[in-house]
Design an enzyme around this catalytic site. Structure first.
Site, PDB file in Angstrom:
ATOM      1  N   SER A   1       1.326   5.810  -1.604  1.00  0.00           N
ATOM      2  CA  SER A   1       0.317   6.832  -2.069  1.00  0.00           C
ATOM      3  C   SER A   1       0.424   7.021  -3.255  1.00  0.00           C
ATOM      4  O   SER A   1       1.644   6.925  -3.875  1.00  0.00           O
ATOM      5  CB  SER A   1       1.302   7.989  -0.948  1.00  0.00           C
ATOM      6  OG  SER A   1       1.422   8.102   0.560  1.00  0.00           O
TER       7      SER A   1
ATOM      8  N   HIS B   1      -5.358  10.656   7.486  1.00  0.00           N
ATOM      9  CA  HIS B   1      -6.002   9.478   8.399  1.00  0.00           C
ATOM     10  C   HIS B   1      -7.039  10.009   9.300  1.00  0.00           C
ATOM     11  O   HIS B   1      -7.851  11.182   8.766  1.00  0.00           O
ATOM     12  CB  HIS B   1      -4.750   9.151   9.083  1.00  0.00           C
ATOM     13  CG  HIS B   1      -4.547   8.575   7.982  1.00  0.00           C
ATOM     14  ND1 HIS B   1      -4.314   7.602   6.559  1.00  0.00           N
ATOM     15  CD2 HIS B   1      -2.517   7.904   7.973  1.00  0.00           C
ATOM     16  CE1 HIS B   1      -3.305   7.400   6.295  1.00  0.00           C
ATOM     17  NE2 HIS B   1      -2.624   7.285   6.806  1.00  0.00           N
TER      18      HIS B   1
ATOM     19  N   LYS C   1       0.388  -1.140   0.097  1.00  0.00           N
ATOM     20  CA  LYS C   1       0.013  -0.002  -0.040  1.00  0.00           C
ATOM     21  C   LYS C   1       0.784   1.301  -0.371  1.00  0.00           C
ATOM     22  O   LYS C   1       1.077   2.013   1.312  1.00  0.00           O
ATOM     23  CB  LYS C   1      -0.639   0.098   1.112  1.00  0.00           C
ATOM     24  CG  LYS C   1      -1.544   1.111   1.685  1.00  0.00           C
ATOM     25  CD  LYS C   1      -2.729   1.627   0.967  1.00  0.00           C
ATOM     26  CE  LYS C   1      -3.345   2.360   1.015  1.00  0.00           C
ATOM     27  NZ  LYS C   1      -4.145   2.277   2.335  1.00  0.00           N
TER      28      LYS C   1
ATOM     29  N   THR D   1       0.490  11.325  -1.624  1.00  0.00           N
ATOM     30  CA  THR D   1      -0.867  12.338  -2.145  1.00  0.00           C
ATOM     31  C   THR D   1      -1.137  13.259  -1.575  1.00  0.00           C
ATOM     32  O   THR D   1      -1.448  14.812  -1.898  1.00  0.00           O
ATOM     33  CB  THR D   1      -2.111  11.021  -2.028  1.00  0.00           C
ATOM     34  OG1 THR D   1      -1.414  10.170  -2.809  1.00  0.00           O
ATOM     35  CG2 THR D   1      -3.020  12.098  -3.854  1.00  0.00           C
ATOM     36  N   ALA D   2      -1.277  13.598  -0.735  1.00  0.00           N
ATOM     37  CA  ALA D   2      -1.782  14.770   0.592  1.00  0.00           C
ATOM     38  C   ALA D   2      -0.578  15.733  -0.496  1.00  0.00           C
ATOM     39  O   ALA D   2      -0.872  17.035  -0.071  1.00  0.00           O
ATOM     40  CB  ALA D   2      -1.398  14.261   1.790  1.00  0.00           C
TER      41      ALA D   2
END
Length: 286
Positions: free
Chosen positions: A63, A158, A61, A114-115
């Site tokens: 980004s 999150h 997992k 991504t943030a």
């Protein structure tokens, strides 16, 4: 997915966050019919991004912001990840702050998250004076750093969406709102990738196992609850439920047309700003 001659379990890494443990519970515990349980490691997203760049594991997992750097070796799987609406990263400051981030010190969870991409795309328009120093911190350290004045602002992800007020912080901007208003697309956050060298058939089997794990989680949420709470870092059970409700949705079962469009839009815009390498033809194909 069990097959004679497979001597080693797949090596998989994802975060201990409730959405990941909820999604992968059935597969990780050998509860998906016909699918061998993988060997699981837990790591923060910044760590798994680095693992992918070094080609360390079979399934990770990561980004979406890190995806362009690893697509030669890894394929994007069409399920198991995190996309959605109303779930974007937040920029937080202390109450009374002017809100002008020009030249200010900002904490982010990863420069390949991504943030961070969403933040930089937003800041290009919203912070005409240009940002100051960018400090990378584990996501759970960002709100205390803003509260204590060690940084001027923090980009959080999150469950921080649900808890930032407990730290006495102010929401300056919602990156998801800005993205959705501009594009009308969902927000691509976390991707599931698998090593291309496993081959097309194996990738298909992994995809089917993850998709089945998602559906089993929805069919029997109580089954995964002990696993979720055991890894939720002392998170309040109600917050864990909110977290799952926000980040596990139809896009988790299948990216679909809108999901792929969102991924392409994010990475194309980011490449145009020089933030990521451009996508090659067919780069997102499985």
């Amino acid at each position: 997915m069990a097959e004679t001659g497979r001597s080693q379990a797949l090596r998989v890494a994802y975060s201990p966050c409730p959405n990941d443990t909820f999604v992968f519970h059935a597969w990780a515990h050998g509860l998906v019919a016909g699918a061998d349980a993988p060997e699981v490691a837990f790591a923060d997203i910044d760590i798994t991004n680095g693992m992918a760049e070094r080609g360390e594991l079979d399934v990770l997992k990561i980004s979406y912001g890190a995806l362009p750097w690893v697509l030669d070796e890894y394929a994007l799987l069409p399920c198991g990840g995190a996309l959605g609406r109303g779930c974007g990263p937040l920029v937080l400051t202390r109450p009374g702050d002017s809100g002008d981030l020009s030249g200010r010190r900002v904490a982010v969870p990863s420069e390949r998250s991504t943030a961070y991409l969403l933040f930089r795309l937003w800041a290009a328009k919203a912070v005409p004076g240009g940002l100051g120093e960018i400090v990378v911190l584990p996501f759970h350290e960002i709100m205390p750093a803003v509260r204590d004045g060690r940084v001027d602002a923090g980009l959080v992800i999150h469950e921080a969406r649900f808890t930032y007020q407990q730290y006495g912080l102010h929401k300056l901007a919602d990156m998801g709102e800005a993205w959705e208003q501009e594009t009308g697309l969902p927000i691509p956050l976390g991707a599931i990738i698998a090593r291309r060298s496993l081959g097309p058939q194996r990738l298909k089997e992994i995809t089917e196992a993850i998709r089945a794990s998602v559906r089993q989680a929805w069919d029997d949420p109580a089954a995964s609850r002990p696993y979720v709470l055991a890894h939720a870092q002392e998170m309040d059970p109600q917050v864990a439920d909110q977290h799952i409700g926000l980040y596990v949705n139809d896009f988790t079962a299948d990216l679909g047309e809108d999901g792929y469009a969102a991924v392409r839009a994010l990475l194309t815009r980011a490449a145009a700003e020089g933030l990521v390498p451009p996508l090659g033809p067919g780069a997102l194909d499985l």
